[in-house]
Design an enzyme around this catalytic site. Structure first.
Site, PDB file in Angstrom:
ATOM      1  N   ASP A 115     -17.201 -28.690  -7.455  1.00  0.00           N
ATOM      2  CA  ASP A 115     -17.217 -27.806  -8.612  1.00  0.00           C
ATOM      3  C   ASP A 115     -18.124 -28.488  -9.638  1.00  0.00           C
ATOM      4  OD1 ASP A 115     -16.725 -26.476 -11.020  1.00  0.00           O
ATOM      5  OD2 ASP A 115     -14.698 -25.903 -10.402  1.00  0.00           O
TER       6      ASP A 115
ATOM      7  N   LYS B 257     -19.520 -20.240 -17.877  1.00  0.00           N
ATOM      8  CA  LYS B 257     -19.577 -21.294 -18.888  1.00  0.00           C
ATOM      9  C   LYS B 257     -21.018 -21.460 -19.381  1.00  0.00           C
ATOM     10  CE  LYS B 257     -15.217 -21.619 -17.850  1.00  0.00           C
ATOM     11  NZ  LYS B 257     -14.645 -22.446 -16.830  1.00  0.00           N
TER      12      LYS B 257
END
Ligand SMILES: *Cc1c(COP(=O)(O)O)cnc(C)c1O
Length: 392
Positions: free
Chosen positions: A191, A216
């Site tokens: 990730d 994000k």
């Protein structure tokens, strides 16, 4: 000039802007691939319809679910940003990207090694969903490094990393883990939401699947949700098949917002990085502060791996209070929004208790305050933190 000779900032400007996605045959073009909204794709004749069915080629209009130049442009750009990658699949959220990446690798009877500092919904995927479908998970210490080999079982299939870890920011020894995985023929996933390929080119380090919650920093404006998985050569065909047969699709408007965000990623990240570092150092000198958990600070667990492997740090880190109440501190802040997610232009503060989501290394500290440092003037943010300390 070959692709890899271009530096990342140049790629961010140029990537995914293929002429056949931006230009008219009759002449002239636009800078950005437009938003193509589509379900039905119209074919010139039945021969073209049949040809489409038999090829399943990327970058060819087939049916809306397979995307249009808008989604292809984003996927292409993300692939270009990860040297060594062969393709990118887009998903409707970062959580979907994590789930699809793992689903593309694991089947019933497989065993997964999952980092203990993983994003909490990733843990929940393992414990509440994969477990019911015959996949077992063993959590491991984020600082385990090459000793992860001792945890490998005959049915182990994959190692999942997240570096730095969610909430507590431990940095992993990625090359050591990749070396063990290659020796034992295991798939590695990471990730990579915190660093993005700009600051951690994971595929070039030998990781098979690099996952980003584009929600994000890639989108960067807190107004769209997208996830992506970029793959090296060995895992690409399974990833692509999984996304296709499970009907994964990202709307062109969201893909377009992510592309728009991507163009300014380099300058935004530099500001996030610099302001967050300044604030981390400022907090560290405050008598009210217990620990500052920022990968670029020497006391952060795994800092030496950060120094060795990362090209920069982003705007998210945590700290603890030595005295005082974390909730009261967050409530006293004026310039920081209170909420989940991060990576947008605006600052956020979140009180959180890592003890809720750890099993190998129990968190014995107080709750953390996680800060997302946005693009405001850093002096205003420091003044705000200062007044919140006074208020509590
Ligand atoms: C937010 C986040 C995700 C999930 O992304 P969504 O788009 O919110 O589903 C995955 N991993 C990490 C590390 C995250 O912070």
């Amino acid at each position: 000039m070959t692709e890899d000779e271009r530096r990342a900032a140049t790629k961010l400007v140029q990537a995914g802007r293929r002429k056949d996605w931006t230009h008219l045959e009759s002449g002239g073009g636009v800078v950005n691939p437009p938003v193509w909204r589509a379900s039905t794709i119209l074919y010139d004749n039945t021969a073209a319809l049949k040809a489409g069915l038999s090829t399943n080629e990327d970058g060819k209009l087939f049916y809306g679910r397979r995307g249009t130049p808008t989604q292809w442009s984003l996927a292409d750009a993300l692939t270009e940003l990860e040297p060594g990658a062969v393709g990118t699949m887009l998903f409707p959220s970062g959580a979907a990207a994590v789930a699809m990446a793992l689903t593309s690798v694991l089947k019933s009877g497989d065993h997964l090694l999952m980092v203990d500092s993983a994003y909490d919904p990733t843990r929940r995927l393992c414990d509440a969903y994969l477990a019911q479908r015959g996949v077992t998970t063993t959590y491991y210490d984020p600082l385990i490094g090459a000793e992860i080999e001792a945890l490998i079982q005959p049915d182990t299939r994959a190692i999942f990393m997240e570096s730095p870890g969610s909430l507590t920011f431990e940095v992993q020894d990625i090359p050591a883990i990749v070396a063990v995985a290659k020796k034992r023929a295991l798939v590695t996933l990471i990730d990579n939401t915190w660093a993005t390929p700009l600051y951690l080119p994971a595929i070039a380090m030998g990781v098979d699947l690099s996952i980003i919650a584009c929600t994000k920093y890639i989108v960067g404006h807190s107004d769209a949700m997208i996830g992506s998985v970029t793959s090296g050569p060995d895992t690409w065909s399974d990833l692509r098949l999984t996304g296709q047969v499970l009907g994964q699709h990202v709307g062109p408007d969201d893909a377009w917002l992510a592309l728009r965000g991507l163009r300014t990623l380099d300058v935004r990240m530099a500001r996030h990085r610099d302001s967050a570092l300044e604030i981390a150092h400022w907090l560290r000198a405050r008598p009210e502060v217990g620990a500052v958990l920022h990968p670029a600070l020497p006391e952060c667990p795994g800092h030496e791996f950060f120094q060795r492997d990362f090209l920069g740090s982003s705007g998210l880190f945590s700290f603890t209070l030595g005295r005082g109440n974390a909730d009261a501190f967050v409530d006293a802040l004026q310039h920081f929004g209170i909420g989940y997610s991060w990576g947008g232009f605006e600052s956020l503060a979140l009180p959180a208790n890592p003890a809720r989501c750890r099993s190998v290394n129990p968190w014995r500290g107080p709750p953390v305050i996680r800060l997302q440092i946005g693009l405001e003037n850093v002096r205003d943010l420091i003044d705000d933190l200062h007044q919140a300390f006074s208020a509590i």
